[in-house]
Design a protein around this motif. Structure first.
Motif, PDB file in Angstrom:
ATOM      1  N   ARG A   1       9.042   5.810 -41.684  1.00  0.00           N
ATOM      2  CA  ARG A   1      10.398   5.655 -42.061  1.00  0.00           C
ATOM      3  C   ARG A   1      11.537   5.784 -40.741  1.00  0.00           C
ATOM      4  N   GLU A   2      11.233   7.116 -40.068  1.00  0.00           N
ATOM      5  CA  GLU A   2      12.124   7.223 -38.991  1.00  0.00           C
ATOM      6  C   GLU A   2      12.030   6.184 -38.120  1.00  0.00           C
ATOM      7  N   THR A   3      10.794   5.617 -37.538  1.00  0.00           N
ATOM      8  CA  THR A   3      10.849   4.399 -36.762  1.00  0.00           C
ATOM      9  C   THR A   3      11.524   3.352 -37.291  1.00  0.00           C
ATOM     10  N   PHE A   4      11.304   2.898 -38.443  1.00  0.00           N
ATOM     11  CA  PHE A   4      12.386   1.904 -39.250  1.00  0.00           C
ATOM     12  C   PHE A   4      13.862   2.398 -38.913  1.00  0.00           C
ATOM     13  N   GLU A   5      14.292   3.448 -39.331  1.00  0.00           N
ATOM     14  CA  GLU A   5      15.630   4.033 -39.222  1.00  0.00           C
ATOM     15  C   GLU A   5      16.232   3.708 -37.838  1.00  0.00           C
ATOM     16  N   GLU A   6      15.439   4.097 -36.893  1.00  0.00           N
ATOM     17  CA  GLU A   6      16.141   4.393 -35.473  1.00  0.00           C
ATOM     18  C   GLU A   6      15.679   3.396 -34.450  1.00  0.00           C
ATOM     19  N   CYS A   7      14.851   2.434 -34.816  1.00  0.00           N
ATOM     20  CA  CYS A   7      14.484   1.320 -34.038  1.00  0.00           C
ATOM     21  C   CYS A   7      14.309  -0.084 -34.663  1.00  0.00           C
ATOM     22  N   GLY A   8      14.471  -0.026 -35.905  1.00  0.00           N
ATOM     23  CA  GLY A   8      14.125  -1.338 -36.718  1.00  0.00           C
ATOM     24  C   GLY A   8      12.701  -1.669 -36.906  1.00  0.00           C
ATOM     25  N   VAL A   9      11.774  -1.083 -36.678  1.00  0.00           N
ATOM     26  CA  VAL A   9      10.415  -1.468 -36.453  1.00  0.00           C
ATOM     27  C   VAL A   9       9.981  -0.915 -37.814  1.00  0.00           C
TER      28      VAL A   9
ATOM     29  N   THR B   1      -1.292  -7.423 -43.939  1.00  0.00           N
ATOM     30  CA  THR B   1      -0.160  -8.031 -43.427  1.00  0.00           C
ATOM     31  C   THR B   1       1.067  -6.956 -42.865  1.00  0.00           C
ATOM     32  N   VAL B   2       1.806  -7.565 -41.877  1.00  0.00           N
ATOM     33  CA  VAL B   2       2.943  -6.817 -41.467  1.00  0.00           C
ATOM     34  C   VAL B   2       4.138  -7.621 -41.480  1.00  0.00           C
ATOM     35  N   VAL B   3       5.376  -7.273 -41.720  1.00  0.00           N
ATOM     36  CA  VAL B   3       6.508  -8.106 -41.689  1.00  0.00           C
ATOM     37  C   VAL B   3       6.773  -8.528 -40.490  1.00  0.00           C
ATOM     38  N   ALA B   4       7.192  -9.688 -40.149  1.00  0.00           N
ATOM     39  CA  ALA B   4       7.418 -10.155 -38.935  1.00  0.00           C
ATOM     40  C   ALA B   4       8.952 -10.169 -38.496  1.00  0.00           C
TER      41      ALA B   4
ATOM     42  N   TYR C   1      10.639  22.852 -34.912  1.00  0.00           N
ATOM     43  CA  TYR C   1      10.144  21.839 -35.584  1.00  0.00           C
ATOM     44  C   TYR C   1       8.479  21.964 -35.429  1.00  0.00           C
ATOM     45  N   ASP C   2       8.022  21.510 -36.644  1.00  0.00           N
ATOM     46  CA  ASP C   2       6.603  21.483 -36.543  1.00  0.00           C
ATOM     47  C   ASP C   2       6.119  19.788 -36.627  1.00  0.00           C
ATOM     48  N   THR C   3       6.048  19.410 -35.349  1.00  0.00           N
ATOM     49  CA  THR C   3       6.142  17.915 -35.241  1.00  0.00           C
ATOM     50  C   THR C   3       4.686  17.449 -34.916  1.00  0.00           C
ATOM     51  N   ARG C   4       4.438  16.283 -35.942  1.00  0.00           N
ATOM     52  CA  ARG C   4       2.954  15.520 -35.470  1.00  0.00           C
ATOM     53  C   ARG C   4       3.261  14.336 -34.957  1.00  0.00           C
ATOM     54  N   PHE C   5       2.767  14.065 -33.938  1.00  0.00           N
ATOM     55  CA  PHE C   5       2.893  12.998 -33.016  1.00  0.00           C
ATOM     56  C   PHE C   5       1.738  11.956 -33.385  1.00  0.00           C
ATOM     57  N   PHE C   6       2.365  10.746 -33.299  1.00  0.00           N
ATOM     58  CA  PHE C   6       1.446   9.456 -33.765  1.00  0.00           C
ATOM     59  C   PHE C   6       1.629   8.542 -32.621  1.00  0.00           C
ATOM     60  N   VAL C   7       0.769   7.349 -32.469  1.00  0.00           N
ATOM     61  CA  VAL C   7       0.986   6.152 -31.934  1.00  0.00           C
ATOM     62  C   VAL C   7       0.743   5.120 -32.578  1.00  0.00           C
ATOM     63  N   ALA C   8       1.793   4.109 -32.276  1.00  0.00           N
ATOM     64  CA  ALA C   8       1.322   2.733 -32.951  1.00  0.00           C
ATOM     65  C   ALA C   8       1.794   1.501 -31.994  1.00  0.00           C
ATOM     66  N   ALA C   9       1.302   0.490 -32.244  1.00  0.00           N
ATOM     67  CA  ALA C   9       1.539  -0.817 -31.646  1.00  0.00           C
ATOM     68  C   ALA C   9       2.801  -1.355 -32.181  1.00  0.00           C
ATOM     69  N   LEU C  10       3.825  -1.889 -31.242  1.00  0.00           N
ATOM     70  CA  LEU C  10       4.760  -3.034 -31.834  1.00  0.00           C
ATOM     71  C   LEU C  10       4.316  -4.264 -32.359  1.00  0.00           C
ATOM     72  N   PRO C  11       4.497  -4.173 -33.999  1.00  0.00           N
ATOM     73  CA  PRO C  11       4.132  -5.478 -34.606  1.00  0.00           C
ATOM     74  C   PRO C  11       4.454  -6.853 -33.855  1.00  0.00           C
ATOM     75  N   GLU C  12       3.589  -7.781 -33.990  1.00  0.00           N
ATOM     76  CA  GLU C  12       3.847  -9.182 -33.378  1.00  0.00           C
ATOM     77  C   GLU C  12       5.179  -9.667 -34.174  1.00  0.00           C
ATOM     78  N   GLY C  13       6.169 -10.088 -33.536  1.00  0.00           N
ATOM     79  CA  GLY C  13       7.330 -10.795 -33.911  1.00  0.00           C
ATOM     80  C   GLY C  13       8.709  -9.762 -34.272  1.00  0.00           C
ATOM     81  N   GLN C  14       8.357  -8.408 -34.316  1.00  0.00           N
ATOM     82  CA  GLN C  14       9.226  -7.399 -34.569  1.00  0.00           C
ATOM     83  C   GLN C  14       9.924  -7.099 -33.220  1.00  0.00           C
ATOM     84  N   ILE C  15      11.161  -6.587 -33.305  1.00  0.00           N
ATOM     85  CA  ILE C  15      11.941  -6.288 -32.062  1.00  0.00           C
ATOM     86  C   ILE C  15      12.320  -4.749 -32.140  1.00  0.00           C
ATOM     87  N   ALA C  16      12.291  -3.973 -31.417  1.00  0.00           N
ATOM     88  CA  ALA C  16      12.686  -2.432 -31.394  1.00  0.00           C
ATOM     89  C   ALA C  16      14.099  -2.632 -30.590  1.00  0.00           C
TER      90      ALA C  16
END
Length: 276
Positions: free
Chosen positions: A92-100, A109-112, A163-178
């Motif tokens: 959710r935070e990734t979508f809110e803050e950079c639109g990915v 599948t993933v939205v393009a 904050y008790d923060t968990r860190f993740f990594v993820a690839a930018l999905p093809e077609g999406q723009i941060a």
């Protein structure tokens, strides 16, 4: 200069953050936001997209693809409910803050193009809409298989905001723009981890210890595929600080100096923060 440490440690709030990766012309790159200077937490710092858990996110009935909450609970050493909340918060935070958006119409599948979800994105930021309701309304599946666990950092007990923060990594999905469409950041950029650390060391940018340590760890990988394939043991890290004149040295667990180091970052004009 920060205020005095609280007499009673503040209970840390669960949070999630994602280091979003792509293979660039000069190697592996990571997406970074430069936070607005006036923000209460990490103002002026360069960070990955992320934020606190919203308990409404983790509806047990939301469509989910990938490792189940039990798998995440084992990696992050928490309950299954907490694991579900942490993964949802990261997406959710990734979508809110950079639109990915790490979700798609089906489990494979993933939205393009996320531009059509602009109003929903604004409603999520305003907390007028929960992430689970958004996914259900748009008939989207959360792609937990597109993110990988990386680390766990806890703000020292001397700090007033924890904050008790968990860190993740993820690839930018093809077609999406941060993008940088967020009121929390003054600007955004894609950089190689070494470039981002160099900007910090030269004083151009500010990085908190979990950020620059994560950048250095990611810099050990040449490609997104390599970073995502890393098998990491997730152990909670509480950084501490040792003052040496005008130099603040971050001390991590395992260092002989750790037991005697301070937990409060009492920064002064002219101080330099150095790697351990």
């Amino acid at each position: 200069m920060p205020g005095d440490p609280p007499e009673v440690p503040v209970e840390p709030r669960d949070a999630s953050t994602i280091a979003l990766l792509r293979d660039g012309d000069h190697g592996l790159e990571v997406f970074l936001l430069h936070r607005v200077a006036g923000m209460a937490f990490a103002g002026g710092m360069t960070v990955f997209p992320g934020g606190g858990v919203d308990l409404r996110d983790a509806d047990a009935d939301l469509a989910w693809a990938g490792p189940p909450p039990s798998w995440w609970a084992q990696r992050f050493r928490c309950t299954e409910d907490e694991a579900r909340e942490l993964v949802c918060a990261a997406v959710r935070e990734t979508f809110e803050e950079c639109g990915v958006l790490l979700a798609g119409p089906t489990a494979d599948t993933v939205v393009a193009d996320t531009s059509g979800y602009g109003p929903a994105r604004a409603a999520l930021v305003a907390r007028e809409l929960s992430f689970s309701d958004f996914l259900a309304r748009e008939q989207l599946v959360l792609r937990a298989d597109l993110v990988r666990p990386w680390s766990n950092w806890i703000t020292p007990p001397e700090e007033p905001r924890r904050y008790d923060t968990r860190f993740f990594v993820a690839a930018l999905p093809e077609g999406q723009i941060a993008d940088g469409v967020t009121t929390e950041a003054s600007d955004v950029s894609w950089q190689t981890p070494s470039e981002a650390v160099a900007d910090w060391q030269s004083g151009l940018r500010g990085l908190l210890p979990p950020t620059w340590v994560t950048l250095m760890e990611i810099d050990e990988h040449d490609t997104v595929t390599s970073a995502l394939a890393a098998e990491r043991e997730i152990v909670a890290v509480v950084p501490r600080v040792r003052r040496d004149g005008d130099v603040l040295r971050v001390v991590l667990p395992g260092d002989p100096l750790y037991p005697g180091a301070a937990g409060h970052l009492d920064g002064q004009p002219g101080d330099r923060l150095e790697l351990p």
